[in-house]
Design a protein around this motif. Structure first.
Motif, PDB file in Angstrom:
ATOM      1  N   GLY B  37       0.694  -0.977  -0.214  1.00 51.98           N
ATOM      2  CA  GLY B  37       0.114   0.083  -0.238  1.00 51.98           C
ATOM      3  C   GLY B  37       0.816   1.011   0.253  1.00 51.98           C
ATOM      4  N   ALA B  38       1.017   1.975   1.079  1.00 46.63           N
ATOM      5  CA  ALA B  38       0.885   3.106   1.093  1.00 46.63           C
ATOM      6  C   ALA B  38       2.862   2.926   1.293  1.00 46.63           C
ATOM      7  CB  ALA B  38       0.623   3.998   3.020  1.00 46.63           C
ATOM      8  N   PRO B  39       3.676   2.371   1.799  1.00 48.36           N
ATOM      9  CA  PRO B  39       5.062   2.431   2.142  1.00 48.36           C
ATOM     10  C   PRO B  39       5.531   1.721   0.639  1.00 48.36           C
ATOM     11  CG  PRO B  39       4.126   1.110   3.529  1.00 48.36           C
ATOM     12  CD  PRO B  39       3.134   1.499   2.701  1.00 48.36           C
ATOM     13  N   PHE B  40       5.225   1.171  -0.639  1.00 49.28           N
ATOM     14  CA  PHE B  40       5.075   0.877  -2.149  1.00 49.28           C
ATOM     15  C   PHE B  40       5.041   2.366  -2.427  1.00 49.28           C
ATOM     16  CE2 PHE B  40       4.356  -0.164  -5.966  1.00 49.28           C
ATOM     17  CZ  PHE B  40       5.073  -0.809  -6.833  1.00 49.28           C
ATOM     18  N   THR B  41       3.847   2.500  -2.815  1.00 45.56           N
ATOM     19  CA  THR B  41       3.841   4.466  -3.070  1.00 45.56           C
ATOM     20  C   THR B  41       4.817   4.979  -2.600  1.00 45.56           C
ATOM     21  OG1 THR B  41       1.568   3.855  -3.391  1.00 45.56           O
ATOM     22  CG2 THR B  41       2.191   5.598  -3.821  1.00 45.56           C
ATOM     23  N   ALA B  42       4.628   5.169  -1.481  1.00 53.53           N
ATOM     24  CA  ALA B  42       6.241   6.110  -1.125  1.00 53.53           C
ATOM     25  C   ALA B  42       7.894   5.647  -1.814  1.00 53.53           C
ATOM     26  CB  ALA B  42       5.914   6.081   0.403  1.00 53.53           C
ATOM     27  N   ALA B  77      -3.124   7.843   4.489  1.00 57.73           N
ATOM     28  CA  ALA B  77      -4.906   8.394   5.105  1.00 57.73           C
ATOM     29  C   ALA B  77      -5.544   8.510   3.923  1.00 57.73           C
ATOM     30  CB  ALA B  77      -4.037   9.983   5.147  1.00 57.73           C
ATOM     31  N   ASP B  78      -5.585   8.526   2.659  1.00 61.47           N
ATOM     32  CA  ASP B  78      -6.690   8.162   1.249  1.00 61.47           C
ATOM     33  C   ASP B  78      -6.850   6.856   1.572  1.00 61.47           C
ATOM     34  OD1 ASP B  78      -8.329   8.439  -0.668  1.00 61.47           O
ATOM     35  OD2 ASP B  78      -6.896   7.203  -1.428  1.00 61.47           O
ATOM     36  N   HIS B  79      -6.308   5.905   2.096  1.00 62.44           N
ATOM     37  CA  HIS B  79      -6.373   4.324   2.139  1.00 62.44           C
ATOM     38  C   HIS B  79      -7.749   4.069   3.479  1.00 62.44           C
ATOM     39  CE1 HIS B  79      -2.728   3.285   0.071  1.00 62.44           C
ATOM     40  NE2 HIS B  79      -3.908   3.215  -0.833  1.00 62.44           N
ATOM     41  N   VAL B  80      -6.788   5.148   4.868  1.00 60.72           N
ATOM     42  CA  VAL B  80      -7.665   4.671   5.878  1.00 60.72           C
ATOM     43  C   VAL B  80      -9.732   5.646   5.791  1.00 60.72           C
ATOM     44  CG1 VAL B  80      -8.004   5.439   8.295  1.00 60.72           C
ATOM     45  CG2 VAL B  80      -5.593   4.871   7.149  1.00 60.72           C
ATOM     46  N   ALA B  83     -11.142   3.106   3.517  1.00 61.79           N
ATOM     47  CA  ALA B  83     -11.382   2.035   4.152  1.00 61.79           C
ATOM     48  C   ALA B  83     -12.448   0.893   3.635  1.00 61.79           C
ATOM     49  CB  ALA B  83     -10.824   1.355   5.319  1.00 61.79           C
ATOM     50  N   GLU B  84     -13.516   1.479   3.782  1.00 57.83           N
ATOM     51  CA  GLU B  84     -14.945   0.564   3.266  1.00 57.83           C
ATOM     52  C   GLU B  84     -14.855   0.118   2.502  1.00 57.83           C
ATOM     53  OE1 GLU B  84     -17.902   2.131   6.340  1.00 57.83           O
ATOM     54  OE2 GLU B  84     -16.687   1.426   7.947  1.00 57.83           O
ATOM     55  N   GLY B  85     -15.230   1.446   1.769  1.00 56.57           N
ATOM     56  CA  GLY B  85     -15.399   1.007   0.148  1.00 56.57           C
ATOM     57  C   GLY B  85     -14.358   0.326  -1.036  1.00 56.57           C
ATOM     58  N   ASP B  86     -13.253   0.930  -0.253  1.00 56.22           N
ATOM     59  CA  ASP B  86     -11.979  -0.551  -0.910  1.00 56.22           C
ATOM     60  C   ASP B  86     -12.095  -2.015  -0.349  1.00 56.22           C
ATOM     61  OD1 ASP B  86     -11.221   1.302  -2.323  1.00 56.22           O
ATOM     62  OD2 ASP B  86      -9.319   2.239  -0.397  1.00 56.22           O
ATOM     63  N   ALA B  87     -13.049  -2.350   0.477  1.00 56.97           N
ATOM     64  CA  ALA B  87     -12.853  -3.581   0.751  1.00 56.97           C
ATOM     65  C   ALA B  87     -13.470  -4.648  -0.393  1.00 56.97           C
ATOM     66  CB  ALA B  87     -14.649  -4.028   2.049  1.00 56.97           C
ATOM     67  N   SER B  89     -12.535  -4.027  -3.464  1.00 61.24           N
ATOM     68  CA  SER B  89     -11.744  -4.756  -4.277  1.00 61.24           C
ATOM     69  C   SER B  89      -9.876  -4.609  -3.571  1.00 61.24           C
ATOM     70  CB  SER B  89     -11.410  -3.122  -5.026  1.00 61.24           C
ATOM     71  OG  SER B  89     -11.145  -2.198  -4.598  1.00 61.24           O
ATOM     72  N   THR B  90      -9.834  -3.953  -2.988  1.00 62.71           N
ATOM     73  CA  THR B  90      -8.199  -4.476  -2.299  1.00 62.71           C
ATOM     74  C   THR B  90      -8.968  -4.635  -0.144  1.00 62.71           C
ATOM     75  OG1 THR B  90      -8.006  -2.194  -1.728  1.00 62.71           O
ATOM     76  CG2 THR B  90      -6.465  -3.335  -3.313  1.00 62.71           C
ATOM     77  N   PRO B  91      -8.534  -5.881  -0.101  1.00 63.18           N
ATOM     78  CA  PRO B  91      -9.547  -6.088   1.218  1.00 63.18           C
ATOM     79  C   PRO B  91      -8.514  -6.476   2.109  1.00 63.18           C
ATOM     80  CG  PRO B  91      -9.839  -8.476  -0.163  1.00 63.18           C
ATOM     81  CD  PRO B  91      -9.259  -7.034  -1.488  1.00 63.18           C
ATOM     82  N   SER B  92      -7.428  -6.943   1.929  1.00 61.10           N
ATOM     83  CA  SER B  92      -6.658  -7.223   2.993  1.00 61.10           C
ATOM     84  C   SER B  92      -5.870  -5.419   2.896  1.00 61.10           C
ATOM     85  CB  SER B  92      -4.904  -7.734   1.925  1.00 61.10           C
ATOM     86  OG  SER B  92      -5.516  -8.435   2.216  1.00 61.10           O
ATOM     87  N   ARG B  93      -5.644  -4.572   1.954  1.00 59.34           N
ATOM     88  CA  ARG B  93      -5.628  -3.428   1.907  1.00 59.34           C
ATOM     89  C   ARG B  93      -6.196  -3.007   3.219  1.00 59.34           C
ATOM     90  NH1 ARG B  93      -4.017   0.264  -2.213  1.00 59.34           N
ATOM     91  NH2 ARG B  93      -6.497   0.822  -1.978  1.00 59.34           N
ATOM     92  N   ALA B  94      -7.693  -3.210   3.187  1.00 62.99           N
ATOM     93  CA  ALA B  94      -8.869  -2.063   3.688  1.00 62.99           C
ATOM     94  C   ALA B  94      -8.600  -3.277   4.614  1.00 62.99           C
ATOM     95  CB  ALA B  94      -9.701  -2.726   2.602  1.00 62.99           C
ATOM     96  N   ARG B  95      -8.748  -3.780   5.359  1.00 64.11           N
ATOM     97  CA  ARG B  95      -8.577  -5.051   6.652  1.00 64.11           C
ATOM     98  C   ARG B  95      -7.915  -4.160   7.005  1.00 64.11           C
ATOM     99  NH1 ARG B  95      -9.080  -9.921   5.044  1.00 64.11           N
ATOM    100  NH2 ARG B  95      -7.644 -10.084   5.159  1.00 64.11           N
ATOM    101  N   ILE B  96      -6.287  -4.228   7.005  1.00 61.17           N
ATOM    102  CA  ILE B  96      -5.407  -3.281   7.568  1.00 61.17           C
ATOM    103  C   ILE B  96      -5.424  -2.130   8.453  1.00 61.17           C
ATOM    104  CG2 ILE B  96      -2.698  -2.426   7.493  1.00 61.17           C
ATOM    105  CD1 ILE B  96      -2.216  -4.819   6.536  1.00 61.17           C
ATOM    106  N   ALA B  97      -6.070  -1.664   7.194  1.00 62.28           N
ATOM    107  CA  ALA B  97      -6.616   0.263   7.082  1.00 62.28           C
ATOM    108  C   ALA B  97      -7.823   0.036   8.584  1.00 62.28           C
ATOM    109  CB  ALA B  97      -7.003   0.603   6.169  1.00 62.28           C
ATOM    110  N   LEU B  98      -8.941  -0.473   8.279  1.00 59.19           N
ATOM    111  CA  LEU B  98      -9.924  -0.021   8.900  1.00 59.19           C
ATOM    112  C   LEU B  98      -9.123  -0.695  10.930  1.00 59.19           C
ATOM    113  CD1 LEU B  98     -12.768  -1.552   7.305  1.00 59.19           C
ATOM    114  CD2 LEU B  98     -12.504   0.324   8.105  1.00 59.19           C
ATOM    115  N   ARG B  99      -8.265  -2.248  10.450  1.00 60.14           N
ATOM    116  CA  ARG B  99      -7.669  -2.072  11.817  1.00 60.14           C
ATOM    117  C   ARG B  99      -6.910  -1.607  12.943  1.00 60.14           C
ATOM    118  NH1 ARG B  99      -5.624  -8.211  13.008  1.00 60.14           N
ATOM    119  NH2 ARG B  99      -5.685  -7.688  15.783  1.00 60.14           N
ATOM    120  N   TYR B 100      -5.674  -0.600  11.453  1.00 62.95           N
ATOM    121  CA  TYR B 100      -5.269   0.206  12.271  1.00 62.95           C
ATOM    122  C   TYR B 100      -5.765   1.024  11.827  1.00 62.95           C
ATOM    123  CZ  TYR B 100      -2.987  -4.165  13.232  1.00 62.95           C
ATOM    124  OH  TYR B 100      -2.680  -5.221  13.736  1.00 62.95           O
TER     125      TYR B 100
END
Lengths: 570, 319
Positions: B37-42, B77-80, B83-87, B89-100
């Motif tokens: 997600g964000a680290p790769f983009t960075a 910030a965008d992923h957080v 997060a609910e809308g991304d569930a 298309s990108t469930p793993s990333r969305a799960r992390i964004a929701l949890r953390y």
């Protein structure tokens, strides 16, 4: 790029932490105070950022330019602080567009003066570059506006601190922690500012205020994460407490130590028809219902007893409780007087008592009578008198049973409230009375066309049937009159019968029966309960030369719309 | 893995071992989803700025670090926020964004703070520059624009949408924001004026990065087509279908190739950088051509990998 001055490094730390805290605060919108905390932190970041530029600039004009830009951040901080403190602690009503505009006048004027190049040396009468061991500063000699904005900043800071200081003493640990962190975060830059203004800093021209923003940022971040600063704000508590007072079903008055009315809730205003604005500040005796009796209760400090008060819904029995409002020094500053409507409770208690008596006494008496005369019939099957007494007794029991059923239906909470026109009600009552005794002379006076509850029909029906049934003259006479005044209808039922035993009134007045003092039957109780149910009043008077006049006053039923409820008195 | 079968515990500890392995795998998958997600983009953003620094021939600076940090902050910030809308298309990333979510937002805020501090150190131009992606994100993804629209116009009469929900403008806004950041950052952080490099070189590189970024934004939309359609977000694949989108994007890649050729023609861009950019473009064309045949996870990172290829080539050429 050349190496940074040590001070610039400290300021960059302040920028990093302050901006992070500002973003986190901004994220918490619309939590109370979130936006204003973000404004406060953004102001700090702005000031620190452009101070770095000032420090790194090489020439006096360049330093002066960045110095002037800093004013935007400098003046945003106290405005953000004040409105943050007010929003966060629940004083939302002071955060309005008008108040924000008003408070921002001096800050905006200061920025305008700085943007215009400080005409008339209002902000700084002199600007010189000073080389010091910790950096190259723009040292300014403050002008008059500088002192004005500095004083104004301190004023806003002090005002904003007041509600936060109140939280320090709060029972809830998170709020104490939040408040302490916020006050430390704000006190640190103030301390820096005071040190600068008093000349306590040994380096000329060095204002340590923005440097100490690093401390502020850390404490705010700590408050945001550790004490859940914006997700657990105390602001709703204040509003919630206010709501409980306002929305409480019971009417409540707050009377100050000088017997002047300090406050009353919506229920008090509605129930007793009091104009709230006009009432506050008036003498309690003129506003609080039956205030003299209430004060006596306060003096006695005994168990509360119900007192009848006429309100918008008619006359109701209220139990009054009085509590002292005590300040931090245990001094009584006001009294909270709460009126609790106990009408339903008392009515239920009365009905249980009367029904209990009916079963224990009246039914038992009649049953014994039937059993006794049935025995006599067994001995002599031709005993007509015994048969007649049994029939009369059984008839009374049947009637008692019918009336008990009526009483049950009258107060059935699942029954929908019905209403009708008073003339129709009177016609029905008269017709029922004529069925009982076709020879009875029943007269009706002028009956106004108002809408009344169907409960009034039961009341009048019982009064008329009593008047006809218990009349000992050859041709019984009953007259019904009605009049309307001030939203109430007064119905009078007069007869020429033997009169009602005063003991019966006494029992009704007291509201309770005892084994020795009780009414006969249930008819008069139904009348009383019906009148109580309507919030009305009932009175009995003897007629000359003989007979009784019963007067029932009940409020006109105004719940029916689209129909004129009265043709008189309005 | 809520339905994962639990085996009875045995004396040799088989079940515990099995559970431990499963837990470790799950944790690794979580870390991988976060890193993608964000680290790769960075990292990609930092490499992009480094390649642009080489292409412009300006001195090395903290620009790649600052832009990388901003990229992390904005995307985290965008992923957080979504997060609910991304569930879907990108469930793993969305799960992390929701949890953390809170931790990610704190990391994003501190990242942006550090980036701004680096920019302040580099001067006013750099400061203005790092503020651009943040400002664009506020207009792009937050409800700030619709709220402002409601304040200015009576609700119901005119509704201002989020930039993220406006067809083509969303991708164009992102592409332009990144082109500004990638091309301007080396100049601003290095304290180099546009004239010193040559305005045509800067303009051509800017155009190249913008059109390439546009492709990078639209290619993953092929994967998100169902989720975007469900949310009424108009993207190229949603509006024109996957086949036509691929042809359009190949055309945009061809435009990028033309811009690269023109950049080479100016003679001011460094040769290793041009070679690196060409290698990256080749990867991009390949990814675009395979857009509908790659799986979702691959499609999410493949377009950006072209910059990693370009960065590797640049290092290999001795930059």
């Amino acid at each position: 790029m050349a190496a940074l001055a040590p001070l610039s490094v400290a300021l960059l730390v302040a920028v990093t932490i302050g901006l992070a805290a500002a973003i986190l605060a901004w994220r918490e919108r619309p939590e109370p105070g979130a936006t204003w905390l973000a404004v406060l932190l953004a102001g700090q970041v702005w000031w620190a950022t452009f101070l770095v530029f000032e420090l790194e600039a090489a020439t006096l004009p360049a330093k002066a330019l960045w110095y002037d830009v800093q004013w935007v951040g400098v003046v945003a901080i106290p405005v953000g602080w004040l409105f943050f403190a007010l929003s966060y602690t629940g004083y939302h009503r002071y955060v309005t567009r008008f108040s924000v505009a008003l408070v921002s006048v001096i800050p905006v004027a200061t920025v305008a003066v700085a943007a215009a190049g400080d005409p008339g040396d209002l902000l700084a009468v002199d600007r010189v570059v000073r080389e010091t061991a910790v950096g190259t500063f723009l040292d300014i000699a403050p002008g008059p506006l500088y002192y004005v904005i500095a004083g104004y900043t301190y004023l806003l800071g002090a005002v904003g601190s007041v509600p936060l200081l109140q939280l320090i003493r709060d029972d809830a640990r998170p709020f104490r922690g939040q408040s302490a962190a916020l006050l430390i975060g704000t006190a640190a830059p103030w301390a820096g500012s005071v040190a600068y203004l008093t000349g306590a800093i040994p380096v000329p021209g060095l204002d340590p205020t923005p440097i100490v923003f690093a401390v502020s940022g850390v404490t705010y971040l700590f408050a945001l994460s550790r004490f859940r600063l914006l997700t657990l704000a105390p602001a709703p508590r204040r509003r919630a407490r206010q709501l409980v007072f306002e929305q409480l079903h019971d009417p409540v008055f707050v009377v100050g130590a000088e017997d002047l009315l300090v406050d009353l809730n919506e229920s008090a205003s509605e129930t007793f028809g009091i104009d709230r604005r006009a009432a506050i500040g008036e003498r309690a005796g003129a506003i609080v219902p039956r205030y003299d009796a209430v004060r006596e209760l306060d003096g006695e400090r005994g168990s509360p007893r119900p007192m009848s008060i006429v309100g918008r819904d008619g006359q109701r029995p209220y139990e009054v409780t009085i509590r002292d409002v005590v300040d931090d020094h245990d001094r009584t500053t006001a009294k909270v007087i709460a009126f609790h409507d106990v009408g339903a409770y008392l009515g239920q208690q009365q009905r249980l008592n009367v029904l209990n008596r009916v079963f224990r006494h009246d039914v038992r008496t009649e049953t014994n009578l039937i059993l006794g005369y049935a025995e006599r019939l067994r001995a002599d099957a031709t005993d007509e008198r015994a048969l007649a007494i049994i029939e009369e007794s059984a008839g009374r029991m049947l009637e008692l049973s019918e009336r008990t059923r009526t009483a049950g239906e009258l107060f059935d909470p699942t029954e929908e409230a019905k209403s009708g026109a008073l003339p129709d009600v009177v016609d029905e009552v008269v017709a029922d009375a004529r069925d009982l005794d076709p020879d009875a002379r029943i007269e009706t006076g002028r009956v106004p066309d108002v809408t009344v509850s169907s409960v009034l029909r039961v009341v009048l029906e019982n009064l008329c049937s009593n008047a006809v049934r218990h009349n000992d003259t050859e041709t019984s006479w009953v007259r019904i009159d009605a009049a309307v005044a001030d939203g109430w209808v007064e119905v009078t039922v007069a007869d020429d019968g033997p009169g009602i035993d005063p003991a019966e009134y006494d029992v009704l007045d007291r509201g309770t029966e005892t084994p020795l003092r009780h009414g006969s039957g249930i008819g008069l109780w139904i009348v009383k309960w019906g009148v109580d149910h309507l919030g009305g009043r009932i009175s009995f008077a003897e007629r000359e030369p003989r007979g009784t006049t019963v007067t029932v006053s009940v409020p006109i039923d105004e719940s029916v719309t689209g129909k004129p409820s009265s043709d008189e008195g309005r | 893995m809520a339905n994962e079968p639990t085996r009875p515990s045995t004396p040799d500890g088989t079940a515990e071992q099995q559970r431990s392995i499963l837990t470790t795998r799950r944790a690794l998958r979580g870390v991988a989803a976060f890193a993608a997600g964000a680290p790769f983009t960075a990292v990609v953003a930092a490499v992009e700025v480094a390649v642009a620094t080489a292409a412009l021939g300006v001195p090395r600076s903290t620009a790649p670090v600052a832009v990388g940090l901003v990229a992390f902050a904005v995307y985290a910030a965008d992923h957080v926020a979504d997060a609910e809308g991304d569930a879907a298309s990108t469930p793993s990333r969305a799960r992390i964004a929701l949890r953390y979510g809170d931790q990610l937002m704190t990391a994003a805020a501190v990242s942006y703070g550090v980036a701004v501090a680096l920019a302040v150190r580099a001067g006013p131009a750099a400061l203005a520059l790092v503020c651009v992606p943040g400002a664009v994100w506020i207009g792009y993804a937050s409800d700030w624009l619709p709220t402002l629209g409601d304040v200015l116009a009576p609700p119901g009469e005119v509704s201002v949408p989020r930039l993220k929900d406006v067809f083509l403008l969303n991708s164009a806004a992102v592409a332009l924001a990144w082109a500004v950041a990638v091309v301007a950052a080396p100049l601003a952080f290095g304290g180099v004026a546009v004239d010193a490099v040559g305005a045509p070189t800067v303009a051509l590189l800017f155009a190249y990065v913008a059109v390439r970024s546009f492709v990078d934004v639209e290619v993953p939309n092929v994967r998100d087509v169902a989720a975007d359609a469900a949310r009424d977000v108009a993207t190229l694949p949603v509006v024109y279908g996957v086949g036509r989108t691929r042809r359009v994007l190949l055309g945009v890649d061809a435009l990028a190739a033309g811009l690269l050729a023109a950049l080479a023609g100016t003679g001011t861009a460094s040769r290793p950088a041009l070679v690196a950019l060409a290698a990256g473009l080749a990867v991009s064309v390949a990814v675009t051509a395979l857009a509908d045949r790659l799986d979702g996870a691959t499609l999410g990172v493949a377009p950006d990998c072209s910059y990693l290829v370009a960065g590797t080539v640049l290092l290999a050429l001795g930059w």
